[in-house]
Scaffold this motif. Sequence first.
Motif, PDB file in Angstrom:
ATOM      1  N   GLU A   1       0.649  -1.456  -0.066  1.00 29.35           N
ATOM      2  CA  GLU A   1       0.104  -0.137   0.032  1.00 29.35           C
ATOM      3  C   GLU A   1       0.922   1.257   0.073  1.00 29.35           C
ATOM      4  O   GLU A   1       0.493   2.428  -0.602  1.00 29.35           O
ATOM      5  CB  GLU A   1      -1.112  -0.117   1.237  1.00 29.35           C
ATOM      6  N   ARG A   2       1.973   1.360   0.863  1.00 25.34           N
ATOM      7  CA  ARG A   2       2.904   2.416   0.949  1.00 25.34           C
ATOM      8  C   ARG A   2       3.520   2.519  -0.402  1.00 25.34           C
ATOM      9  O   ARG A   2       3.588   4.015  -0.837  1.00 25.34           O
ATOM     10  CB  ARG A   2       3.878   2.104   1.991  1.00 25.34           C
ATOM     11  N   LEU A   3       3.833   1.542  -1.091  1.00 25.03           N
ATOM     12  CA  LEU A   3       4.591   1.859  -2.424  1.00 25.03           C
ATOM     13  C   LEU A   3       3.630   2.387  -3.498  1.00 25.03           C
ATOM     14  O   LEU A   3       3.756   3.006  -4.431  1.00 25.03           O
ATOM     15  CB  LEU A   3       5.218   0.664  -2.934  1.00 25.03           C
ATOM     16  N   ASN A   4       2.319   1.753  -3.448  1.00 21.24           N
ATOM     17  CA  ASN A   4       1.379   2.053  -4.331  1.00 21.24           C
ATOM     18  C   ASN A   4       1.154   3.676  -4.215  1.00 21.24           C
ATOM     19  O   ASN A   4       0.859   4.380  -5.325  1.00 21.24           O
ATOM     20  CB  ASN A   4       0.072   1.260  -4.375  1.00 21.24           C
ATOM     21  N   ALA A   5       1.061   4.126  -3.181  1.00 21.87           N
ATOM     22  CA  ALA A   5       0.991   5.664  -2.908  1.00 21.87           C
ATOM     23  C   ALA A   5       2.170   6.513  -2.954  1.00 21.87           C
ATOM     24  O   ALA A   5       1.846   7.395  -3.578  1.00 21.87           O
ATOM     25  CB  ALA A   5       0.436   5.799  -1.591  1.00 21.87           C
ATOM     26  N   LEU A   6       3.183   5.919  -2.876  1.00 20.66           N
ATOM     27  CA  LEU A   6       4.672   6.670  -3.148  1.00 20.66           C
ATOM     28  C   LEU A   6       4.932   6.826  -4.322  1.00 20.66           C
ATOM     29  O   LEU A   6       5.595   8.012  -4.728  1.00 20.66           O
ATOM     30  CB  LEU A   6       5.504   6.022  -2.147  1.00 20.66           C
ATOM     31  N   THR A   7       4.976   5.858  -5.156  1.00 18.47           N
ATOM     32  CA  THR A   7       5.509   5.685  -6.679  1.00 18.47           C
ATOM     33  C   THR A   7       4.591   6.863  -7.463  1.00 18.47           C
ATOM     34  O   THR A   7       3.794   7.072  -7.178  1.00 18.47           O
ATOM     35  CB  THR A   7       5.643   4.416  -7.114  1.00 18.47           C
TER      36      THR A   7
ATOM     37  N   GLU B   1      -4.554   3.420 -10.456  1.00 20.50           N
ATOM     38  CA  GLU B   1      -4.506   2.228  -9.511  1.00 20.50           C
ATOM     39  C   GLU B   1      -3.243   1.403  -9.940  1.00 20.50           C
ATOM     40  O   GLU B   1      -2.750   1.177 -10.845  1.00 20.50           O
ATOM     41  CB  GLU B   1      -5.704   1.573  -9.769  1.00 20.50           C
ATOM     42  N   LYS B   2      -2.606   0.940  -8.734  1.00 17.68           N
ATOM     43  CA  LYS B   2      -1.384   0.126  -8.864  1.00 17.68           C
ATOM     44  C   LYS B   2      -1.497  -0.988  -7.951  1.00 17.68           C
ATOM     45  O   LYS B   2      -2.407  -1.305  -7.059  1.00 17.68           O
ATOM     46  CB  LYS B   2      -0.095   1.098  -8.314  1.00 17.68           C
ATOM     47  N   ARG B   3      -0.599  -1.990  -8.303  1.00 17.41           N
ATOM     48  CA  ARG B   3      -0.358  -3.187  -7.527  1.00 17.41           C
ATOM     49  C   ARG B   3       1.298  -3.362  -7.360  1.00 17.41           C
ATOM     50  O   ARG B   3       1.864  -2.926  -8.354  1.00 17.41           O
ATOM     51  CB  ARG B   3      -0.700  -4.458  -8.254  1.00 17.41           C
TER      52      ARG B   3
END
Length: 444
Positions: A110-116, A121-123
């Motif tokens: 969740e952190r990486l999906n938000a940070l990148t 929408e990401k996975r």
Amino acid sequence: MTDISYRLAQKRNIITELPGPRSVELAARRRAAVSAGVGASTPIYTADADGGVIVDVDGNSLIDLGSGIAVTSVGASHPAVVAAVAEQAARFTHTCFMVTGYEGYVELAERLNALTPGDHEKRTAFFNSGSEAVENAVKVARLATGRNAVVAFDHAYHGRTNMTMALTAKAAPYKTAFGPFAPEVYRMPASYPYRDGLSGEAAAKAAIRKIETQIGAASVAAVIIEPVQGEGGFIVPAPGFLAALSDWCTANGVVFIADEVQSGFARTGAWFAVDHEGVVPDIITTAKGIAGGMPLAAITGRADLLDAVHPGGLGGTYGGNPVACAAALAAIDAMAELDLAGRARAIEALALPKLRALAGTGVIGDVRGRGAMLAVEIVVPGGDEPDAALTKAIAAEAFARGVVVLTCGSYGNVIRLLPPLVISDDLLGEGIDILADVICDLTS
């Protein structure tokens, strides 16, 4: 940077010859026990490390301008990372996320999906090393597009597995005698402003023309590039190069993969190096600085790409290990709390003028980089002929004076600086001054 306290004295202190007797003893044991294929940049053995110093087994304290190759950005023993590792290890060290899940993996994704970069929408999926992340990013791109060809670039370094050796440009020591390599990998010219003199748009146009004529856009699954090329020489592409490649990929249904294994997590003065160019990759690969020294890597990308893979198509026994995930969460928190991206920019502001002042030596072809990912390209005076021998001598003499620096470059002629982002100004300044003295002494 917020003021921090250090566990070890932040000073250079050389009390024996380098290497000292205990390191010499360990070197002999190493030769008898460890494969000769595992190289070493320095002949010392570490007993302790903190902030910007490495203390060896003989008690020598050296200035660390390498960070274990961009890994220990928050320091080699940041207290929050240490505490997170200890707490998680006391509960459980492993279950395999593919057998029984755990919250740390999900929270870190969740952190990486938000940070990148990008608000789409990401996975995310986790692995153990940068090489694994790159290899899995290629797998995803090929499956999702139904295409086979992968474009990599001159001066690229992407790892040491079979696929990533194929993507890597430099033969020795990474590829020599290890073939045959994975097929359907095509190499294109990169942007190297010091040596090609091209604008970003012109360099991209040349690369794209070759892709279209030698492969054909409809056959390309992915274009993969380091936003700042690492092992190839810390090459910062000319402005506009990355954006033009990304735009071409979007227009042609090609997956644009940013390999941020070395440049990610505040190293260049932004969370990710592509942020400097306003580029949003389809997939971003990360490792090294992600977890404060624990082995962890990730691919983060568009949800439609990563969700296209069938269950079981991604993963691994140790990928996203719970202890490594705990370390990463603590490290990312520390980067944010200490504003280490801002600290990287301050390191650049302190170091670059000192390095550029060496132009009078005649051997400085180029000084470049972003944030705390800086490089000096060494050349034969009077031109741009690479001088690998002098580069090696500079690194060796800097070490002899108590400063750890690394070399890189397709031609072996680049001194690279990767200090921990938590290094103090005084220690960094001393390290750069010693490096400058070495260059002056060896060229006078």
